[in-house]
Design a protein around this motif. Structure first.
Motif, PDB file in Angstrom:
ATOM      1  N   VAL A 341       0.856  -1.183   0.000  1.00 37.15           N
ATOM      2  CA  VAL A 341       0.000   0.000   0.000  1.00 37.15           C
ATOM      3  C   VAL A 341       0.896   1.238   0.000  1.00 37.15           C
ATOM      4  O   VAL A 341       1.893   1.305   0.710  1.00 37.15           O
ATOM      5  CB  VAL A 341      -1.000  -0.031   1.180  1.00 37.15           C
ATOM      6  CG1 VAL A 341      -0.308  -0.205   2.505  1.00 37.15           C
ATOM      7  CG2 VAL A 341      -1.837   1.232   1.201  1.00 37.15           C
ATOM      8  N   PHE A 342       0.525   2.183  -0.863  1.00 31.92           N
ATOM      9  CA  PHE A 342       1.301   3.422  -0.981  1.00 31.92           C
ATOM     10  C   PHE A 342       0.408   4.612  -0.681  1.00 31.92           C
ATOM     11  O   PHE A 342      -0.704   4.699  -1.216  1.00 31.92           O
ATOM     12  CB  PHE A 342       1.845   3.603  -2.408  1.00 31.92           C
ATOM     13  CG  PHE A 342       2.697   2.465  -2.855  1.00 31.92           C
ATOM     14  CD1 PHE A 342       4.055   2.448  -2.554  1.00 31.92           C
ATOM     15  CD2 PHE A 342       2.152   1.405  -3.572  1.00 31.92           C
ATOM     16  CE1 PHE A 342       4.845   1.392  -2.970  1.00 31.92           C
ATOM     17  CE2 PHE A 342       2.935   0.350  -3.987  1.00 31.92           C
ATOM     18  CZ  PHE A 342       4.287   0.343  -3.679  1.00 31.92           C
ATOM     19  N   VAL A 343       0.895   5.490   0.174  1.00 29.05           N
ATOM     20  CA  VAL A 343       0.183   6.749   0.417  1.00 29.05           C
ATOM     21  C   VAL A 343       1.116   7.852  -0.055  1.00 29.05           C
ATOM     22  O   VAL A 343       2.242   7.961   0.417  1.00 29.05           O
ATOM     23  CB  VAL A 343      -0.140   6.934   1.912  1.00 29.05           C
ATOM     24  CG1 VAL A 343      -0.837   8.270   2.134  1.00 29.05           C
ATOM     25  CG2 VAL A 343      -1.006   5.799   2.392  1.00 29.05           C
ATOM     26  N   ALA A 344       0.627   8.619  -1.039  1.00 25.39           N
ATOM     27  CA  ALA A 344       1.522   9.590  -1.671  1.00 25.39           C
ATOM     28  C   ALA A 344       0.964  10.999  -1.559  1.00 25.39           C
ATOM     29  O   ALA A 344      -0.238  11.214  -1.633  1.00 25.39           O
ATOM     30  CB  ALA A 344       1.703   9.229  -3.134  1.00 25.39           C
ATOM     31  N   ARG A 345       1.883  11.922  -1.363  1.00 27.80           N
ATOM     32  CA  ARG A 345       1.480  13.334  -1.260  1.00 27.80           C
ATOM     33  C   ARG A 345       2.117  14.116  -2.396  1.00 27.80           C
ATOM     34  O   ARG A 345       3.313  13.993  -2.652  1.00 27.80           O
ATOM     35  CB  ARG A 345       1.931  13.873   0.094  1.00 27.80           C
ATOM     36  CG  ARG A 345       1.572  15.315   0.307  1.00 27.80           C
ATOM     37  CD  ARG A 345       1.605  15.674   1.748  1.00 27.80           C
ATOM     38  NE  ARG A 345       0.563  14.971   2.493  1.00 27.80           N
ATOM     39  CZ  ARG A 345       0.342  15.158   3.785  1.00 27.80           C
ATOM     40  NH1 ARG A 345       1.086  16.005   4.454  1.00 27.80           N
ATOM     41  NH2 ARG A 345      -0.611  14.497   4.412  1.00 27.80           N
ATOM     42  N   ASP A 346       1.260  14.919  -3.040  1.00 28.37           N
ATOM     43  CA  ASP A 346       1.723  15.702  -4.186  1.00 28.37           C
ATOM     44  C   ASP A 346       2.725  16.768  -3.727  1.00 28.37           C
ATOM     45  O   ASP A 346       2.429  17.560  -2.843  1.00 28.37           O
ATOM     46  CB  ASP A 346       0.491  16.374  -4.825  1.00 28.37           C
ATOM     47  CG  ASP A 346       0.849  17.085  -6.109  1.00 28.37           C
ATOM     48  OD1 ASP A 346       2.048  17.140  -6.416  1.00 28.37           O
ATOM     49  OD2 ASP A 346      -0.065  17.563  -6.798  1.00 28.37           O
ATOM     50  N   LEU A 347       3.901  16.760  -4.338  1.00 30.49           N
ATOM     51  CA  LEU A 347       4.920  17.724  -3.917  1.00 30.49           C
ATOM     52  C   LEU A 347       5.037  18.907  -4.871  1.00 30.49           C
ATOM     53  O   LEU A 347       5.886  19.768  -4.681  1.00 30.49           O
ATOM     54  CB  LEU A 347       6.292  17.033  -3.843  1.00 30.49           C
ATOM     55  CG  LEU A 347       6.525  16.059  -2.702  1.00 30.49           C
ATOM     56  CD1 LEU A 347       7.937  15.532  -2.777  1.00 30.49           C
ATOM     57  CD2 LEU A 347       6.312  16.740  -1.366  1.00 30.49           C
ATOM     58  N   THR A 348       4.161  18.915  -5.896  1.00 38.00           N
ATOM     59  CA  THR A 348       4.314  19.961  -6.916  1.00 38.00           C
ATOM     60  C   THR A 348       4.366  21.344  -6.280  1.00 38.00           C
ATOM     61  O   THR A 348       5.283  22.115  -6.531  1.00 38.00           O
ATOM     62  CB  THR A 348       3.151  19.904  -7.921  1.00 38.00           C
ATOM     63  OG1 THR A 348       2.962  18.547  -8.264  1.00 38.00           O
ATOM     64  CG2 THR A 348       3.438  20.727  -9.151  1.00 38.00           C
ATOM     65  N   GLU A 349       3.351  21.610  -5.427  1.00 41.43           N
ATOM     66  CA  GLU A 349       3.286  22.953  -4.848  1.00 41.43           C
ATOM     67  C   GLU A 349       4.466  23.212  -3.927  1.00 41.43           C
ATOM     68  O   GLU A 349       5.049  24.295  -3.942  1.00 41.43           O
ATOM     69  CB  GLU A 349       1.985  23.134  -4.082  1.00 41.43           C
ATOM     70  CG  GLU A 349       0.903  23.591  -5.023  1.00 41.43           C
ATOM     71  CD  GLU A 349      -0.411  23.843  -4.340  1.00 41.43           C
ATOM     72  OE1 GLU A 349      -0.408  24.100  -3.122  1.00 41.43           O
ATOM     73  OE2 GLU A 349      -1.427  23.762  -5.030  1.00 41.43           O
ATOM     74  N   ALA A 350       4.808  22.174  -3.158  1.00 46.47           N
ATOM     75  CA  ALA A 350       5.942  22.319  -2.241  1.00 46.47           C
ATOM     76  C   ALA A 350       7.203  22.627  -3.041  1.00 46.47           C
ATOM     77  O   ALA A 350       7.999  23.491  -2.681  1.00 46.47           O
ATOM     78  CB  ALA A 350       6.113  21.046  -1.440  1.00 46.47           C
ATOM     79  N   LYS A 351       7.324  21.916  -4.200  1.00 43.38           N
ATOM     80  CA  LYS A 351       8.518  22.122  -5.040  1.00 43.38           C
ATOM     81  C   LYS A 351       8.542  23.558  -5.562  1.00 43.38           C
ATOM     82  O   LYS A 351       9.581  24.202  -5.577  1.00 43.38           O
ATOM     83  CB  LYS A 351       8.506  21.138  -6.212  1.00 43.38           C
ATOM     84  CG  LYS A 351       8.805  19.731  -5.767  1.00 43.38           C
ATOM     85  CD  LYS A 351      10.143  19.262  -6.294  1.00 43.38           C
ATOM     86  CE  LYS A 351      10.631  18.175  -5.406  1.00 43.38           C
ATOM     87  NZ  LYS A 351      11.297  17.112  -5.860  1.00 43.38           N
ATOM     88  N   ILE A 352       7.339  24.004  -6.018  1.00 48.31           N
ATOM     89  CA  ILE A 352       7.279  25.379  -6.533  1.00 48.31           C
ATOM     90  C   ILE A 352       7.695  26.351  -5.435  1.00 48.31           C
ATOM     91  O   ILE A 352       8.478  27.268  -5.645  1.00 48.31           O
ATOM     92  CB  ILE A 352       5.852  25.711  -7.031  1.00 48.31           C
ATOM     93  CG1 ILE A 352       5.547  24.884  -8.277  1.00 48.31           C
ATOM     94  CG2 ILE A 352       5.702  27.199  -7.331  1.00 48.31           C
ATOM     95  CD1 ILE A 352       4.131  24.981  -8.763  1.00 48.31           C
ATOM     96  N   PHE A 353       7.171  26.093  -4.237  1.00 45.43           N
ATOM     97  CA  PHE A 353       7.449  26.958  -3.108  1.00 45.43           C
ATOM     98  C   PHE A 353       8.955  26.980  -2.811  1.00 45.43           C
ATOM     99  O   PHE A 353       9.561  28.032  -2.642  1.00 45.43           O
ATOM    100  CB  PHE A 353       6.661  26.459  -1.895  1.00 45.43           C
ATOM    101  CG  PHE A 353       6.799  27.346  -0.695  1.00 45.43           C
ATOM    102  CD1 PHE A 353       6.399  28.669  -0.753  1.00 45.43           C
ATOM    103  CD2 PHE A 353       7.329  26.860   0.481  1.00 45.43           C
ATOM    104  CE1 PHE A 353       6.526  29.498   0.346  1.00 45.43           C
ATOM    105  CE2 PHE A 353       7.467  27.675   1.585  1.00 45.43           C
ATOM    106  CZ  PHE A 353       7.063  28.989   1.514  1.00 45.43           C
ATOM    107  N   ILE A 354       9.528  25.767  -2.805  1.00 47.55           N
ATOM    108  CA  ILE A 354      10.968  25.684  -2.526  1.00 47.55           C
ATOM    109  C   ILE A 354      11.756  26.431  -3.597  1.00 47.55           C
ATOM    110  O   ILE A 354      12.686  27.174  -3.311  1.00 47.55           O
ATOM    111  CB  ILE A 354      11.411  24.200  -2.451  1.00 47.55           C
ATOM    112  CG1 ILE A 354      10.846  23.582  -1.172  1.00 47.55           C
ATOM    113  CG2 ILE A 354      12.924  24.060  -2.482  1.00 47.55           C
ATOM    114  CD1 ILE A 354      10.986  22.094  -1.081  1.00 47.55           C
ATOM    115  N   HIS A 355      11.285  26.247  -4.837  1.00 47.25           N
ATOM    116  CA  HIS A 355      11.951  26.926  -5.940  1.00 47.25           C
ATOM    117  C   HIS A 355      11.901  28.445  -5.740  1.00 47.25           C
ATOM    118  O   HIS A 355      12.909  29.137  -5.900  1.00 47.25           O
ATOM    119  CB  HIS A 355      11.262  26.533  -7.247  1.00 47.25           C
ATOM    120  CG  HIS A 355      11.890  27.144  -8.455  1.00 47.25           C
ATOM    121  ND1 HIS A 355      13.141  26.766  -8.889  1.00 47.25           N
ATOM    122  CD2 HIS A 355      11.466  28.123  -9.287  1.00 47.25           C
ATOM    123  CE1 HIS A 355      13.456  27.483  -9.958  1.00 47.25           C
ATOM    124  NE2 HIS A 355      12.450  28.313 -10.216  1.00 47.25           N
TER     125      HIS A 355
END
Ligand code: ADP
Length: 637
Positions: A341-355
């Motif tokens: 079982v995999f529980v995944a969280r979208d990092l797109t926004e976090a990545k944008i934020f970090i960028h």
């Protein structure tokens, strides 16, 4: 057409439809199943009711009549049964009807006895025709049936009633119980009132039971549909949880085929559930990350649990999405692997934020670098200026030294010769010559004073003024200062009163400098006082200080200018108004000298009434006068 026939058929059809509908709502649920059976029984009852009344022979009517009453007996029991499986809360609470199968078995057993007794031992052996067709001829044995009917009905109502008043019941459950309770009550009243009680008295009543049963079915079906929570199964709960998850959930079997996904996963990846379930996990992983996936599964097999893994998923449109994944294995009770079982969280926004943060950081760093470079330049500039200033300073002190020597030496010689001339050492002089020489001497003195002031102010400013502190009596300073100024006072017929209090301790000061201050103050007092007035010079002890006062009754100083007179080159009269000599340096120099000695200087003055200049000197000698002097910004008034 016969209303009973219409009603019976209508009720039969309606009940069977409702029964099937409720069953299909959730075939796995015991409540739905029991209700479906109840609906079938009601349908059969309707048919029996119809058939009894429309039988062609009395035997047939008897058969259908008995069947109908049989359904009443077992139906009552089923209602009681239904009430025990209904209360979800009860199963976690005190009474667990569901597990108490003995109770249910007993109920059905008693039903059989009641029915057998009713059929075998009672005297329902006959039918009669009535306004509404055939009806059974009932006798006293019906009481048992009524009793059973009442018992089951009250049992169910009791359970519902009890549940209704439990504190932990939800509003929805309450509503549902209320509706079902009303349904039961209707059936109860109508069945008793039309099928059970009237026949006892030989009365035939229009069979309202059919109506009430149909209504009951409607109400129960409605309540089950509207508040269809009755009893959530673990699977249903799990599904609901999965669907409300914000994070994406993917469950795969041991062959890495997707078996379940959350709605959020579907939304994220753009697939529908049918499309995704059954397909391989590979399909949703970015091709370049497939090796990573293998590695993750390997590590997962070893650890059973992994957290904070980063991997990129790929959507149906081929867009890759960075995810933070937690994963664990699914094993059966024998410990054998069943899936992951995999529980995944979208990092797109976090990545944008970090960028964005990184960009901001870079910008900030650039800016800091720019500013540092600017500061460096400024520093260099200032250093350069400093060097220049130092050079200028050197030049100035050289200049001052030379000037002081070159200006004052001839001045001393001039003064010496004038004095010799006046004393007629170099020969006799006429009265006129004497007056002329006196004017020359006065102006030479003024010039000398001015040179002295300029030199002093320069030395004060550059911190190069020399002080020679020594033990000095105050009386001596005052007397000598007054003596120096006496002739100038005499010229204006001014009297100087000197008042020196006894027992003032000696001070360690540069007496020439202190005298200079006092002389300057007396000089100003004479200058700004009318002829024939008085000047008071007083000294006294005040706490840890000795206080000097020079009081005149001259023109005074306007309030707004009292502070400014201590500034270099400041004079109250400016430009054309000036009638008095001076360069506005005396007070400035005096202030510098007093501050250097650790004292203070101030003025009290009233316009046209006079001024009192006051300065203090500490009794405890100040250490390192010159050092203090250099540090203090004595020219900021
Ligand atoms: P100056 O050499 O011009 O007298 P000072 O620094 O000694 O310079 O005095 C500054 C100014 O303060 C003077 O020009 C004068 O206007 C004012 N002043 C100083 N002492 C007195 C006083 N005793 N009465 C009135 N005005 C005074």
């Amino acid at each position: 057409m016969d209303p009973v026939a219409v009603l019976s058929l209508f009720s039969a059809i309606t009940n069977i439809i409702i029964g099937i509908y409720v069953f299909l709502l959730n075939p796995k649920k015991i409540t739905n199943r029991l209700f479906a059976i109840l609906a079938v029984l009601i349908t059969v009852f309707c048919i029996a009711e119809y058939s009894t009344r429309h039988s062609e022979s009395a035997e047939m009517a008897l058969f259908w009549g008995r069947l109908g009453y049989g359904i009443l007996v077992f139906g009552s029991c089923l209602v009681a049964h239904f009430s025990t499986v209904f209360p979800r809360k009860y199963q976690n609470g005190k009474i667990n009807f569901k597990s108490n199968n003995y109770l249910l078995i007993s109920l059905y057993f008693v039903s059989i006895i009641v029915y057998s007794y009713f059929i075998v031992f009672s005297s329902i052996q006959d039918v009669k025709t009535s306004e509404w067709g055939y009806r059974l001829v009932l006798n006293d044995s019906t009481n048992l049936l009524i009793f059973w009917f009442l018992f089951c009905g009250l049992f169910a109502m009791g359970v519902f009633f009890h549940m209704y008043h439990k504190s932990n019941i939800t509003t929805n459950e309450k509503e549902q119980i209320r509706l079902i309770g009303i349904g039961f009550l209707l059936v109860f009243i109508f069945t008793l009132g039309t099928n059970l009680v009237p026949p006892l008295f030989g009365i035939s009543v229009f069979p309202m039971t059919l109506v009430s049963l149909t209504l009951f079915s409607f109400i129960v079906a409605y309540s089950m549909k509207k508040y269809s929570f009755m009893k959530l199964t673990t699977a249903e709960t799990a599904d609901a949880v999965v669907d409300t998850m914000v994070d994406s959930l993917i469950v795969v079997d041991q062959n890495e085929n997707i078996v379940n996904v959350s709605k959020s996963t579907l939304n994220l990846l753009g697939y529908n559930k049918e499309r995704l379930t059954g397909s391989s996990l590979k399909q949703v992983i970015k091709p370049s990350d497939l090796e990573k996936k293998e590695d993750i599964l390997k590590r997962l097999l070893a650890n059973d649990k992994l957290e904070d893994i980063e991997i990129e998923l790929i959507t149906k449109e081929g867009k890759s999405i960075p995810m933070n994944v937690s994963a664990s294995t699914i094993r059966n009770k024998h410990g054998m692997l069943e899936g992951f079982v995999f529980v995944a969280r979208d990092l797109t926004e976090a990545k944008i934020f970090i960028h964005q943060l990184e960009e901001a950081k870079t910008k900030l760093e650039d800016r800091v670098q720019e500013r540092t470079a600017e500061l460096e330049k400024s520093k260099q500039r200032i250093e350069l200026q400093n060097i220049k200033l130092k050079k200028l300073d050197e030049l100035r002190s050289n200049f001052l030294n030379i000037t002081s020597h070159e200006l004052r030496t001839p001045m001393a010689s001039i003064k010496g010769y004038i004095q010799m001339l006046l004393k007629q050492i170099l020969g006799d002089i006429t009265e006129e010559q004497r007056r002329g020489l006196e004017v020359v001497l006065r102006n030479t003195n003024r010039l000398d004073g001015l040179i002295q002031d300029i030199l002093d102010i320069s030395r004060l400013e550059s911190g190069t003024m020399k002080f020679v502190p020594e033990k000095t009596g105050i009386g001596k300073i005052v007397t000598e200062s007054v003596e120096t100024m006496q002739s100038a006072a005499d010229l204006k017929n001014i009297r100087i009163n000197a008042d020196v209090k006894d027992r003032i301790p000696e001070l360690v000061v540069d007496q020439e400098r202190v005298k200079q201050v006092l002389i300057n103050l007396i000089d100003n007092a004479i200058k700004f006082s009318p002829d024939g007035s008085v000047i008071n010079v007083r000294t006294k002890r005040q706490g840890d200080d000795v206080l000097f006062e020079v009081q005149d009754f001259g023109r005074g100083i306007p309030k707004n200018k009292q502070k400014r007179i201590f500034e270099t080159f400041y004079q109250v009269d400016s430009g054309m108004d000036r009638k008095f000599g001076g360069a506005g340096l005396g007070l400035s120099v005096s202030r510098g000298i007093i501050l250097a000695h650790g004292g203070e200087i101030r003025v009290r003055s009233t316009l046209n009434k006079g001024s009192t200049f006051v300065f203090t000197l500490p009794i405890e000698p100040v250490q390192d006068i010159e050092g203090r002097f250099k540090e203090a910004d004595i020219f900021r008034v």
